[in-house]
Design a protein around this motif. Structure first.
Motif, PDB file in Angstrom:
ATOM      1  N   GLY A  41       0.625  -1.466  -0.054  1.00  0.00           N
ATOM      2  CA  GLY A  41      -0.475  -0.018  -0.275  1.00  0.00           C
ATOM      3  C   GLY A  41       1.300   1.181   0.042  1.00  0.00           C
ATOM      4  N   GLU A  42      -0.290   2.109   0.168  1.00  0.00           N
ATOM      5  CA  GLU A  42       0.774   3.837  -0.160  1.00  0.00           C
ATOM      6  C   GLU A  42       0.534   4.594   0.941  1.00  0.00           C
ATOM      7  OE1 GLU A  42       1.017   5.132  -4.184  1.00  0.00           O
ATOM      8  OE2 GLU A  42      -0.500   6.539  -4.152  1.00  0.00           O
ATOM      9  N   VAL A  43       1.138   4.884   1.321  1.00  0.00           N
ATOM     10  CA  VAL A  43       1.225   6.095   2.855  1.00  0.00           C
ATOM     11  C   VAL A  43       1.953   7.471   2.549  1.00  0.00           C
ATOM     12  CG1 VAL A  43       2.398   4.932   4.331  1.00  0.00           C
ATOM     13  CG2 VAL A  43       0.662   6.137   5.338  1.00  0.00           C
ATOM     14  N   PRO A  44       1.497   8.390   3.099  1.00  0.00           N
ATOM     15  CA  PRO A  44       2.446   9.687   2.718  1.00  0.00           C
ATOM     16  C   PRO A  44       3.495   9.587   4.008  1.00  0.00           C
ATOM     17  CG  PRO A  44       0.448  10.442   3.188  1.00  0.00           C
ATOM     18  CD  PRO A  44       0.331   8.628   3.644  1.00  0.00           C
ATOM     19  N   ILE A  45       4.770  10.248   3.463  1.00  0.00           N
ATOM     20  CA  ILE A  45       5.637   9.895   4.026  1.00  0.00           C
ATOM     21  C   ILE A  45       5.908  10.605   4.955  1.00  0.00           C
ATOM     22  CG2 ILE A  45       8.758  10.866   3.829  1.00  0.00           C
ATOM     23  CD1 ILE A  45       8.453  10.768   1.027  1.00  0.00           C
ATOM     24  N   ALA A  46       6.854   9.306   6.018  1.00  0.00           N
ATOM     25  CA  ALA A  46       6.254   9.539   7.726  1.00  0.00           C
ATOM     26  C   ALA A  46       4.990  10.227   8.273  1.00  0.00           C
ATOM     27  CB  ALA A  46       7.449  10.723   7.720  1.00  0.00           C
ATOM     28  N   GLN A  47       3.648   9.670   7.308  1.00  0.00           N
ATOM     29  CA  GLN A  47       2.523  10.647   8.322  1.00  0.00           C
ATOM     30  C   GLN A  47       1.887   8.677   8.301  1.00  0.00           C
ATOM     31  OE1 GLN A  47       0.213  13.888   7.123  1.00  0.00           O
ATOM     32  NE2 GLN A  47       1.637  14.069   5.510  1.00  0.00           N
ATOM     33  N   ALA A  48       2.458   8.104   8.510  1.00  0.00           N
ATOM     34  CA  ALA A  48       2.247   6.733   8.617  1.00  0.00           C
ATOM     35  C   ALA A  48       1.264   6.664  10.596  1.00  0.00           C
ATOM     36  CB  ALA A  48       2.905   5.461   8.626  1.00  0.00           C
ATOM     37  N   LEU A  49      -0.086   6.444  10.472  1.00  0.00           N
ATOM     38  CA  LEU A  49       0.016   5.921  11.455  1.00  0.00           C
ATOM     39  C   LEU A  49      -0.011   4.339  12.222  1.00  0.00           C
ATOM     40  CD1 LEU A  49      -4.007   5.713  10.678  1.00  0.00           C
ATOM     41  CD2 LEU A  49      -3.128   7.791  11.823  1.00  0.00           C
ATOM     42  N   LEU A  50       0.763   4.891  13.456  1.00  0.00           N
ATOM     43  CA  LEU A  50       2.203   3.639  14.397  1.00  0.00           C
ATOM     44  C   LEU A  50       1.321   3.488  15.257  1.00  0.00           C
ATOM     45  CD1 LEU A  50       5.726   4.727  12.921  1.00  0.00           C
ATOM     46  CD2 LEU A  50       3.971   3.676  11.776  1.00  0.00           C
ATOM     47  N   ARG A  51       1.850   2.054  16.509  1.00  0.00           N
ATOM     48  CA  ARG A  51       1.689   2.244  17.146  1.00  0.00           C
ATOM     49  C   ARG A  51       1.969   2.909  18.768  1.00  0.00           C
ATOM     50  NH1 ARG A  51       1.472  -4.444  17.652  1.00  0.00           N
ATOM     51  NH2 ARG A  51       0.359  -4.577  15.554  1.00  0.00           N
ATOM     52  N   ASN A  52       2.522   3.794  18.419  1.00  0.00           N
ATOM     53  CA  ASN A  52       3.318   4.206  19.334  1.00  0.00           C
ATOM     54  C   ASN A  52       2.992   5.808  19.461  1.00  0.00           C
ATOM     55  OD1 ASN A  52       4.657   5.310  17.309  1.00  0.00           O
ATOM     56  ND2 ASN A  52       7.019   4.771  18.377  1.00  0.00           N
ATOM     57  N   ARG A  53       2.153   6.495  18.570  1.00  0.00           N
ATOM     58  CA  ARG A  53       1.813   7.877  18.339  1.00  0.00           C
ATOM     59  C   ARG A  53       0.438   8.361  19.162  1.00  0.00           C
ATOM     60  NH1 ARG A  53       4.838   8.745  13.521  1.00  0.00           N
ATOM     61  NH2 ARG A  53       6.029   7.558  14.596  1.00  0.00           N
ATOM     62  N   ALA A  54       0.021   7.574  20.025  1.00  0.00           N
ATOM     63  CA  ALA A  54      -1.504   7.570  21.329  1.00  0.00           C
ATOM     64  C   ALA A  54      -0.659   9.275  22.307  1.00  0.00           C
ATOM     65  CB  ALA A  54      -1.709   6.998  21.942  1.00  0.00           C
ATOM     66  N   LEU A  55      -1.466   9.776  22.633  1.00  0.00           N
ATOM     67  CA  LEU A  55      -0.956  10.913  22.645  1.00  0.00           C
ATOM     68  C   LEU A  55      -2.497  10.432  24.676  1.00  0.00           C
ATOM     69  CD1 LEU A  55       0.297  14.090  21.079  1.00  0.00           C
ATOM     70  CD2 LEU A  55       1.570  12.930  22.150  1.00  0.00           C
ATOM     71  N   PRO A  56      -1.632  11.254  25.574  1.00  0.00           N
ATOM     72  CA  PRO A  56      -2.705  11.388  26.272  1.00  0.00           C
ATOM     73  C   PRO A  56      -4.316  12.612  26.263  1.00  0.00           C
ATOM     74  CG  PRO A  56      -0.518  11.381  27.544  1.00  0.00           C
ATOM     75  CD  PRO A  56      -0.553  11.303  26.218  1.00  0.00           C
ATOM     76  N   GLU A  57      -4.864  12.636  26.625  1.00  0.00           N
ATOM     77  CA  GLU A  57      -6.413  13.434  25.702  1.00  0.00           C
ATOM     78  C   GLU A  57      -6.456  13.092  24.856  1.00  0.00           C
ATOM     79  OE1 GLU A  57      -5.325  17.219  28.120  1.00  0.00           O
ATOM     80  OE2 GLU A  57      -4.213  16.219  29.101  1.00  0.00           O
ATOM     81  N   ASP A  58      -5.818  12.261  23.964  1.00  0.00           N
ATOM     82  CA  ASP A  58      -6.337  11.779  22.859  1.00  0.00           C
ATOM     83  C   ASP A  58      -8.050  10.692  22.243  1.00  0.00           C
ATOM     84  OD1 ASP A  58      -4.224  12.347  20.966  1.00  0.00           O
ATOM     85  OD2 ASP A  58      -4.039  10.337  20.506  1.00  0.00           O
ATOM     86  N   ASP A  59      -8.422  11.248  22.272  1.00  0.00           N
ATOM     87  CA  ASP A  59      -9.987  10.698  22.663  1.00  0.00           C
ATOM     88  C   ASP A  59      -9.517   8.519  21.507  1.00  0.00           C
ATOM     89  OD1 ASP A  59     -12.120  12.187  22.748  1.00  0.00           O
ATOM     90  OD2 ASP A  59     -11.701  13.056  21.076  1.00  0.00           O
ATOM     91  N   ILE A  60     -10.084   7.513  22.400  1.00  0.00           N
ATOM     92  CA  ILE A  60     -10.036   6.498  21.193  1.00  0.00           C
ATOM     93  C   ILE A  60     -11.406   6.208  20.376  1.00  0.00           C
ATOM     94  CG2 ILE A  60      -9.695   3.960  22.066  1.00  0.00           C
ATOM     95  CD1 ILE A  60      -8.678   5.275  24.576  1.00  0.00           C
ATOM     96  N   TRP A  61     -11.326   5.744  19.480  1.00  0.00           N
ATOM     97  CA  TRP A  61     -12.548   5.156  18.306  1.00  0.00           C
ATOM     98  C   TRP A  61     -12.242   4.023  18.471  1.00  0.00           C
ATOM     99  CZ3 TRP A  61     -15.859   9.089  16.611  1.00  0.00           C
ATOM    100  CH2 TRP A  61     -15.321  10.910  16.690  1.00  0.00           C
ATOM    101  N   VAL A  62     -13.332   3.255  17.731  1.00  0.00           N
ATOM    102  CA  VAL A  62     -13.182   2.119  17.068  1.00  0.00           C
ATOM    103  C   VAL A  62     -14.553   2.408  15.644  1.00  0.00           C
ATOM    104  CG1 VAL A  62     -13.175   0.846  19.049  1.00  0.00           C
ATOM    105  CG2 VAL A  62     -14.945   0.631  18.403  1.00  0.00           C
ATOM    106  N   THR A  63     -13.931   1.398  14.493  1.00  0.00           N
ATOM    107  CA  THR A  63     -14.554   1.254  13.402  1.00  0.00           C
ATOM    108  C   THR A  63     -16.010   0.173  14.003  1.00  0.00           C
ATOM    109  OG1 THR A  63     -13.148   0.337  12.128  1.00  0.00           O
ATOM    110  CG2 THR A  63     -13.362   2.447  12.089  1.00  0.00           C
ATOM    111  N   GLY A  64     -17.076   0.104  12.981  1.00  0.00           N
ATOM    112  CA  GLY A  64     -17.582  -1.172  12.920  1.00  0.00           C
ATOM    113  C   GLY A  64     -18.898  -1.398  14.068  1.00  0.00           C
TER     114      GLY A  64
END
Ligand code: ADP
Ligand code: MG
Length: 326
Positions: free
Chosen positions: A141-164
Motif C-alpha cells: 500500500g502507499e502512505v504519505p512519507i512519515a505520516q503512517a499511523l503507528l502504535r506508538n503515536r497515542a498521546l494523553p487526552e486523545d479520544d479512542i475510537w473504533v470502527t464498525g
C-alpha cells in the motif's frame, strides 16, 4: 515450481486461468518475473504479509469463496491500520492437488475483493503441498512519507475510537464451538462477520493527519488497544456503554456482551486514537464514507487500562472470569 507442471493442468494454465487479472496503467502484473508499479511522489510503501493454514486458521470445508475473500481481507486490515491505501498484492498458494472447482471459487472471492479495494494481484507463487492448503498473501500500500499511523503515536487526552460494530465474530465462534448455546437466528447474523470481514480499507487513508495511533482489532479490543498503550507508554479509560455492539448481541447477557466486545478477536475493524480537535472531521468523513465510528474512551497518563461499566463503576473484576484475558 516443478511438480504441478507434470499434471494435465499445468501450473501456468492454472495461473493464467485463475490468477491473472488484467494489468493496467503501466503496471507489470502476473506473468513476468516481478510485479512492478509506481508509488506516487511523496509516498512510502507499506507492506504486510499473513499466512492462513488449513486446520489452523481455517477448516478444510470452509467455503472457498469466503476463504479467498478473507485471505485478502486480513491483509487489507493491516494496511488500514497504518492508514495506507491498497495498491497491490501477491498470493503464494500451496495446494495438495489441483481442484478446479475450489480454485474457481477461491479466486473469485479473492479477486472480487482485490478489485473492490483497487488492490491489483501482481504476482505470487503456486506450489504443491505435502498436506493441506496454505496461502500467504502479501499486500502493498502507499502512505504519505512519515505520516503512517503507528502504535506508538497515542498521546494523553486523545479520544479512542473504533470502527464498525464489535462482538460478531466472537459470538459466531462461541456458538460454532458449542461454548454458547446455538441460536440459529443470531448465528445467521454474526456468521458473515466471521467469514467475510470487510476492514475499512477505503476510509483508513483519510485518517492521515487527523489520527495519531491505530491498530486493527484482530486479537480483541482490550488486547489490541493494549499494544497501543504499551508502545505509546500511556493508559486508557474505556466506557463499555459507548462500545458499538453488533445488533445480534442485543439478546446476550451483559457479561457475554462485555466478553464479546472487549476480548473478541477476528474483527478486522480499527481502533485508533485522535486529538479532540479531530472529532468533527472524523465524524463527517466517516459518515461520507459510510463507515460507522464510535468514540469509546480516552488515553490517559500512566499505564492502566480501566474499563467502566454501564453504571460508571470500573469492571476490572469481571475480567477474572475470562480465562483468555490474562
Ligand atoms: P518464477 O519461476 O519466475 O518464480 P512462476 O512460474 O512461479 O515464476 O510464476 C509465473 C508468474 O505467475 C509470475 O509472474 C508469478 O508472480 C505469477 N504467479 C504464480 N503463482 C501465482 C498466484 N498464485 N497468484 C498470482 N500470480 C502468481
Ligand atoms: Mg515461482
Amino acid at each position: 515450481m516443478q511438480d504441478l507442471k507434470q499434471q494435465a493442468f499445468s501450473e501456468f494454465d492454472l495461473i493464467a486461468r485463475f490468477f491473472t487479472p488484467p494489468a493496467r496503467g503501466g503496471t507489470v502484473g502476473v506473468g513476468d518475473d516481478c510485479g512492478i508499479f509506481s508509488v506516487q511522489p511523496g509516498f512510502q510503501l507499506a507492506v504486510s504479509t499473513d499466512t492462513l493454514i488449513e486446520g489452523r486458521h481455517f477448516y478444510a470445508d470452509t467455503d472457498p469463496e469466503d476463504l479467498g475473500h478473507k485471505a485478502l481481507a486480513v491483509n487489507l486490515s493491516d494496511l488500514s491500520a497504518v492508514g495506507a491505501r491498497p495498491r497491490g498484492c501477491l498470493l503464494a498458494l500451496s495446494l495438495p492437488a489441483v481442484d478446479i472447482q475450489w480454485l474457481e471459487q477461491f479466486s473469485a472471492g479473492f479477486l472480487a475483493l482485490a478489485q473492490a479495494a483497487d488492490c491489483l494481484l501482481i504476482g505470487g507463487d503456486t506450489t504443491r503441498s505435502v498436506q493441506g492448503i496454505s496461502m500467504t498473501v502479501t499486500v502493498l500500500g502507499e502512505v504519505p512519507i512519515a505520516q503512517a499511523l503507528l502504535r506508538n503515536r497515542a498521546l494523553p487526552e486523545d479520544d479512542i475510537w473504533v470502527t464498525g460494530a464489535l462482538g460478531g465474530p466472537f459470538t459466531a465462534l462461541q456458538m460454532l464451538a458449542g461454548r454458547w448455546p446455538r441460536d440459529e437466528q443470531v448465528l445467521a447474523q454474526v456468521l458473515p462477520r466471521l467469514q467475510r470481514p470487510v476492514p475499512p480499507y477505503q476510509w483508513a487513508p483519510e485518517l492521515i493527519g487527523h489520527a495519531h495511533a491505530a491498530i486493527d482489532i484482530s486479537d480483541g479490543l482490550v488486547q489490541d488497544l493494549g499494544h497501543i498503550l504499551q508502545a505509546s507508554q500511556c493508559g486508557a479509560e474505556l466506557f463499555f456503554d459507548r462500545l458499538p455492539l453488533h445488533d445480534a448481541l442485543g439478546q446476550c447477557s451483559q457479561t457475554e456482551q462485555m466478553e464479546a466486545a472487549l476480548t473478541g478477536g477476528d474483527e478486522f475493524e480499527l481502533c485508533f486514537t485522535a486529538p479532540q480537535g479531530s472529532r468533527a472531521y472524523l465524524l463527517d468523513s466517516a459518515r461520507k464514507a459510510g463507515v460507522a465510528v464510535e468514540r469509546v474512551g480516552v488515553i490517559t497518563r500512566g499505564d492502566a487500562l480501566t474499563v467502566y461499566g454501564a453504571d460508571g463503576a470500573p469492571i476490572d473484576s469481571v475480567f477474572e472470569g475470562f480465562d483468555h484475558f490474562s
